[in-house]
Design a protein around this motif. Sequence first.
Motif, short mmCIF file in Angstrom:
data_model
loop_
_atom_site.label_atom_id
_atom_site.label_comp_id
_atom_site.label_asym_id
_atom_site.label_seq_id
_atom_site.Cartn_x
_atom_site.Cartn_y
_atom_site.Cartn_z
N UNK A 30 39.41 23.25 67.89
CA UNK A 30 39.26 23.87 66.58
C UNK A 30 40.03 25.18 66.51
N UNK A 31 40.72 25.37 65.39
CA UNK A 31 41.49 26.58 65.12
C UNK A 31 40.79 27.37 64.01
N UNK A 32 41.30 28.54 63.72
CA UNK A 32 40.75 29.33 62.62
C UNK A 32 41.18 28.71 61.29
N UNK A 38 39.12 21.18 52.82
CA UNK A 38 37.96 22.03 53.05
C UNK A 38 37.26 21.84 54.38
N UNK A 39 37.92 21.14 55.32
CA UNK A 39 37.32 20.88 56.63
C UNK A 39 38.09 21.63 57.71
N UNK A 40 37.49 21.82 58.90
CA UNK A 40 38.15 22.58 59.97
C UNK A 40 39.49 21.98 60.40
N UNK A 41 40.39 22.86 60.83
CA UNK A 41 41.70 22.46 61.33
C UNK A 41 41.65 22.51 62.86
N UNK A 42 42.27 21.51 63.48
CA UNK A 42 42.33 21.39 64.93
C UNK A 42 43.78 21.25 65.36
N UNK A 43 44.11 21.71 66.57
CA UNK A 43 45.47 21.58 67.09
C UNK A 43 45.41 21.37 68.59
N UNK A 44 46.47 20.73 69.13
CA UNK A 44 46.55 20.57 70.58
C UNK A 44 47.08 21.85 71.20
N UNK A 52 43.21 17.91 60.23
CA UNK A 52 41.95 18.32 59.61
C UNK A 52 40.98 17.17 59.83
N UNK A 53 39.78 17.46 60.32
CA UNK A 53 38.82 16.40 60.63
C UNK A 53 37.57 16.62 59.78
N UNK A 54 37.22 15.57 59.01
CA UNK A 54 36.03 15.62 58.17
C UNK A 54 34.78 15.38 59.01
#
Length: 102
Positions: A30-32, A38-44, A52-54
Amino acid sequence: MTLDRADRWMLTFPGPAGCHGEQDTVVVEQQAGFGPHGHPVYADAARTVRVEIEDGGLVHVLDCVGRPVPDNPVHAQPLRRPPTSPQPRRGPRTVPKPTISP
């Protein structure tokens, strides 16, 4: 109802459509901030994949560097961090008594 969101996910990118090609997996954290839905952003770790994962695990691919954006849905598996094991309790520290020779 609020779901306990995972801070890490394993994403599985499908192989080419219509064949039994090898699937590609990547772990994202999870990133900022939040994505356009409207859901959290994730990155490797290398920042080559941003998604973005709901709440239900539906993945929206935001950026994909070095691999084609898949036509088929990306599978997301939450990765929970294992609970930290408690440290063993230690007794009071004792200092050995000096021996006195006669």
